[in-house]
Write an enzyme that holds these catalytic residues in place. Structure first.
Site, short mmCIF file in Angstrom:
data_model
loop_
_atom_site.label_atom_id
_atom_site.label_comp_id
_atom_site.label_asym_id
_atom_site.label_seq_id
_atom_site.Cartn_x
_atom_site.Cartn_y
_atom_site.Cartn_z
N LYS A 53 0.87 -1.14 0.07
CA LYS A 53 0.00 0.00 0.09
C LYS A 53 0.85 1.19 -0.20
O LYS A 53 0.46 2.19 -0.78
CB LYS A 53 -0.98 -0.18 1.41
CG LYS A 53 -2.01 -0.87 0.96
CD LYS A 53 -2.79 -1.13 2.30
CE LYS A 53 -3.87 -2.36 2.28
NZ LYS A 53 -4.32 -2.71 3.57
N GLN A 97 -4.78 -1.28 9.58
CA GLN A 97 -4.62 -2.64 9.18
C GLN A 97 -5.19 -3.39 10.01
O GLN A 97 -4.92 -3.59 11.38
CB GLN A 97 -3.08 -2.86 8.88
CG GLN A 97 -2.97 -4.29 8.21
CD GLN A 97 -3.46 -4.23 6.80
OE1 GLN A 97 -3.34 -3.36 6.04
NE2 GLN A 97 -4.20 -5.31 6.41
N ASP A 120 -11.20 3.08 4.45
CA ASP A 120 -11.64 1.76 4.40
C ASP A 120 -12.85 1.69 4.41
O ASP A 120 -13.80 0.51 4.13
CB ASP A 120 -11.37 1.00 5.69
CG ASP A 120 -10.01 0.04 5.18
OD1 ASP A 120 -9.87 -0.22 4.22
OD2 ASP A 120 -9.38 -0.31 6.19
#
Ligand code: NAP
Length: 297
Positions: A53, A97, A120
């Site tokens: 990422k 994460q 997200d």
């Protein structure tokens, strides 16, 4: 094979569009979009994802910030960091994460991210906005699946029978909301669904997000259906080496499906490109600019 839906190529195209938009923000508005990724603990797979990422964030010209915290990090320490990032004007997207170590309350942590920076799309506000058809941040994996589906169906999914196998908050449920918004007739199946094969074989669009290697085979799929395989499963081959496979048995299903995403090279690359697109969109909204419509539609 011509029925293969090339996620890699589609992801590369989206990345190009993000790069162009980032260039516009820099040159016309003097803004550099920034994405902060927070990782807690030593899970090797999560570290691989985070590195990838970070690399791709830099490649599209954005600022990439990584915070690597020790496994034993306290909830308060993590909340403090998120609060600092929420207030940092150079950060437009924040991603924590998952999974987090067991002693941390995942819901509490996710809901502490400013909804406008929740790239997200897991914050309860964004979940509610998506569920009521309002402007929101959309979770990256289902957004990537939707883009692949729209691309394959010339932007028209109206009236199609969509079956999603899996009801997780990160894939199955938001996928259902997105397909409902496209006027599909949506069924969500799960581990307690009766006669699952009968359900999947009715699908014009079949999205598999289960986490069970090659569970769905050719007998479960309607001729000509579009099959999106979200699953990522590592299996042992005869020579004791491992390989990645999806939730769909590619060999049998690819003979029947009208379109199918491979694993790897299907949904996976789209997820990261959608994260970059979401960060660009978050940056636009935070700066009261119009949505870059080609990045999210
Ligand atoms: P998850 O939270 O474990 O959810 C799995 C879902 O599958 C659950 O709803 C479960 O039903 C259902 N299920 C399990 N066994 C089943 C069975 N035998 N028949 C029917 N349904 C069954 O998983 P997830 O996070 O959604 O991820 C799913 C897969 O996608 C995993 O392989 C994951 O690695 C992959 N993934 C890939 C990406 C990507 O970027 N490509 C992103 C995210 C996830 P119940 O709810 O009844 O338990």
């Amino acid at each position: 094979m011509e029925n293969i839906i090339d996620g890699k190529a589609c992801a590369a195209q989206l990345k190009q569009k993000v790069t162009a938009y980032v260039n516009f923000l820099k040159s016309e508005k003097g803004i550099v979009p920034g994405l902060a990724v927070v990782i807690v603990g030593d899970d090797p797979a999560s570290h691989v994802y985070v590195r990838s990422k970070g690399k791709q964030t830099t490649e599209v010209g954005m600022k990439s910030v990584e915070h690597k915290l020790a496994e034993e990090t306290s909830e308060n320490r993590l909340l403090e960091l998120i609060n600092t990032l929420n207030q940092d004007d150079t950060v437009h997207g924040i991603l924590v994460q998952l999974p987090l170590p067991k002693h941390l309350n995942e819901d509490l942590i996710i809901n502490s991210i400013a909804p406008s920076k929740d790239v997200d799309g897991f914050h309860i506000s964004n979940v509610g906005l998506l569920g009521t058809g309002q402007k929101s941040m959309v979770p990256c994996t289902p957004l990537g699946c939707l883009k692949l589906l729209k691309n394959h169906h010339n932007n028209n999914l109206i009236g199609l029978n969509a079956v999603i196998v899996g009801r997780s908050n990160i894939v199955g449920k938001p996928m259902a909301q997105l397909l409902l918004k496209e006027s599909c007739t949506v069924t969500i199946a799960h581990s307690k669904t009766r006669n699952l094969q009968q359900v999947t074989s009715q699908a014009d669009i079949l999205v598999a997000a289960v986490g069970r290697a090659e569970m769905i085979n050719g007998d479960w799929v309607k001729e000509g259906a579009t099959v999106i395989d979200v699953g990522i499963n590592r299996i042992y081959k005869n020579d004791n080496k491992t390989k990645l496979v999806g939730d769909v048995e590619f060999e049998s299903v690819s003979k029947i499906a009208g379109g199918i995403t491979p694993v790897p090279g299907g949904v996976g690359p789209m997820t990261i490109s959608c994260l970059l697109a979401n960060t660009a969109v978050a940056c636009a909204r935070i700066n009261a600019l119009e949505d870059p419509s080609d990045l999210i539609s």
